[in-house]
Write an enzyme that holds these catalytic residues in place. Structure first.
Site, short mmCIF file in Angstrom:
data_model
loop_
_atom_site.label_atom_id
_atom_site.label_comp_id
_atom_site.label_asym_id
_atom_site.label_seq_id
_atom_site.Cartn_x
_atom_site.Cartn_y
_atom_site.Cartn_z
N HIS A 308 0.85 -1.19 0.00
CA HIS A 308 0.00 0.00 0.00
C HIS A 308 0.88 1.23 0.00
O HIS A 308 1.97 1.23 0.59
CB HIS A 308 -0.93 0.00 1.23
CG HIS A 308 -2.04 0.99 1.14
ND1 HIS A 308 -1.89 2.32 1.48
CD2 HIS A 308 -3.33 0.84 0.74
CE1 HIS A 308 -3.03 2.95 1.30
NE2 HIS A 308 -3.93 2.08 0.85
N ASP A 365 -8.11 -4.03 -0.60
CA ASP A 365 -8.61 -4.54 -1.89
C ASP A 365 -8.49 -6.06 -1.99
O ASP A 365 -9.22 -6.68 -2.76
CB ASP A 365 -7.83 -3.90 -3.05
CG ASP A 365 -7.99 -2.40 -3.09
OD1 ASP A 365 -9.14 -1.94 -3.04
OD2 ASP A 365 -6.98 -1.68 -3.15
#
Length: 430
Positions: A308, A365
């Site tokens: 991320h 996600d």
């Protein structure tokens, strides 16, 4: 506390730059007057090291894996709060009382209908149109019914716009889905709560009743809460950037939806599902072989859903979803091979030195798409669901931006590296 300054030494000159102090987290070196005093600018591709705003909405500590909204931990909010409660918190700065929440929910409920003229708008799109294209276009289109609310300096106009966007976004999303499958549009119902109403519009049909499963409604609520805001990400920065020109809230949110559509942002959960499906379809693929491919610099394969831009620890939203995924799949009676390979990949990655050293942990996600899939949402709706969840964050950030006396129209600088002083050559001589 005495005001602190940073010293910049450049080209034989010294510049004193004031420090913007945080409540917690990173301090900021204020370079607002650097160009005026020195003639030079900073260079920061992607603005990954630049703070464009001071905010009281969301705090992230990427190293520690912390996410808070108005000081409340995301884990507590996801476990206990309704999505409309979070929207109230973000937009109005505090958790509502029961009376305030009831009034807020009633106000939103009364504006879920779309103007009947919007039916022709939906009908104008081809059946193959991506729901995100319709969502963005419709968000701009409904602004034409509310031109009296376009003044960004009018606090009452913002409140009215925010309620209407929050109320109508699920209707737009559900109608975009119905358009894509050639089914009749389903009208909202005032006897259902926010999430139940959305599910009803998505999955009901004129020929059969639809009973909302409370397990599914709870899961969608948690997913919306987890996506409600995430500080100055690409789509939020887009909303703020468009809003800095004093564009109305509808137009600014429409631009944020477009930014979210990108596969490196909100579209990432769809790419996770596509990747997992490719792995499942390959009889020779194993978690170990996939991890090996991901580490091979000569292999174009990319392991989606890990790492991320902000978190260098386990994404706290992914941790919530990971604990929730087993229960959701069990409740809906699904045995999903994609979920099985996802768990194997996560375990293999968390034990691999390559991923550990690079702090590549699962992000939100990685699991959100799997849960959306388990709840029977089509893949092309995943980013739309993200957008509904992110809406309160976009609107609260827009409001904060318009109320900040330091706000200026966004206008990044550049460092020019092209040709100069070239003589124009007539076309017949080229």
């Amino acid at each position: 506390m005495a005001e602190r300054h940073a010293q910049l030494s450049f080209d034989g000159k010294e510049y004193e730059l004031p420090i913007v102090e945080p409540t917690i987290g990173n301090a900021g070196i204020n370079i607002a007057k650097l160009r005026a005093t020195s003639g030079d600018v900073t260079y920061d591709p992607g603005f990954a090291n630049s703070a464009g705003a001071r905010s009281t909405i969301t705090y992230i500590d990427g190293a520690a894996g912390v996410l808070q909204h108005r000081g409340y931990a995301i884990e507590d909010l996801a476990a206990n709060a309704s999505f409309l409660e979070i929207a109230y918190l973000l937009l109005r700065g505090k958790l509502p009382t029961q009376t305030e929440l009831d009034d807020w929910a009633d106000e939103v409920r009364m504006h879920t209908l779309l103007n009947e003229e919007m039916k022709r708008f939906f009908d104008a799109f081809p059946k193959s149109a991506h729901p995100m294209a319709i969502l963005s276009s419709a968000t701009n289109a409904i602004s034409t019914f509310y031109e009296e609310y376009h003044d960004p300096t009018d606090a009452a106009a913002f409140d009215e716009s925010a309620v209407r966007l929050l109320a109508k976004m699920p209707t737009i999303a559900a109608w975009a889905y119905k358009k894509s499958i050639g089914m009749p549009y389903i009208y909202p119902r005032n006897d259902l709560n926010y999430v139940e109403n959305f599910l009803h519009m998505m999955f009901a049909a004129p020929t059969a009743s639809y009973e909302v499963d409370p397990v599914i409604a709870k899961a969608v609520n948690v997913l919306f809460v987890l996506h409600a805001d995430h500080e100055q990400n690409c789509s939020t920065a887009t909303v703020r950037g468009v809003g800095s020109s004093q564009a109305n809230l509808f137009a600014s949110v429409g631009a944020g939806i477009d930014a979210l559509w990108g596969p490196l942002h909100g579209g990432a959960n769809q790419r996770v599902i596509e990747m997992l499906q490719t792995i499942v379809d390959d009889p020779d693929a194993t978690a170990k072989s996939v991890i090996a491919r991901a580490k091979d610099p000569n292999d174009p394969f990319r392991l989606m859903g890990f790492g991320h831009r902000v978190y260098k620890n386990y994404d706290p939203r992914a941790r919530v979803l990971r604990s929730y995924a087993d229960d959701v799949l069990a409740a809906v009676g699904i045995k999903d091979p994609l979920f099985d390979i996802a768990k194997e990949l996560e375990q293999a990655a968390l034990e691999d030195d390559y991923f550990i050293e690079r702090k590549l942990f699962p992000n939100v996600d990685f699991y959100s798409g799997l849960i959306f899939r388990a709840l029977d949402f089509p893949t092309r709706m995943f980013t739309v669901l993200f957008a509904i969840g992110r809406l309160p964050g976009w609107m609260s950030q827009w409001k904060e931006m318009t109320e900040d006396p330091d706000t200026r129209i966004m206008r990044p600088r550049q460092i020019y590296v092209g040709d100069i002083n070239k003589a124009y050559v007539p076309i017949e001589d080229r």
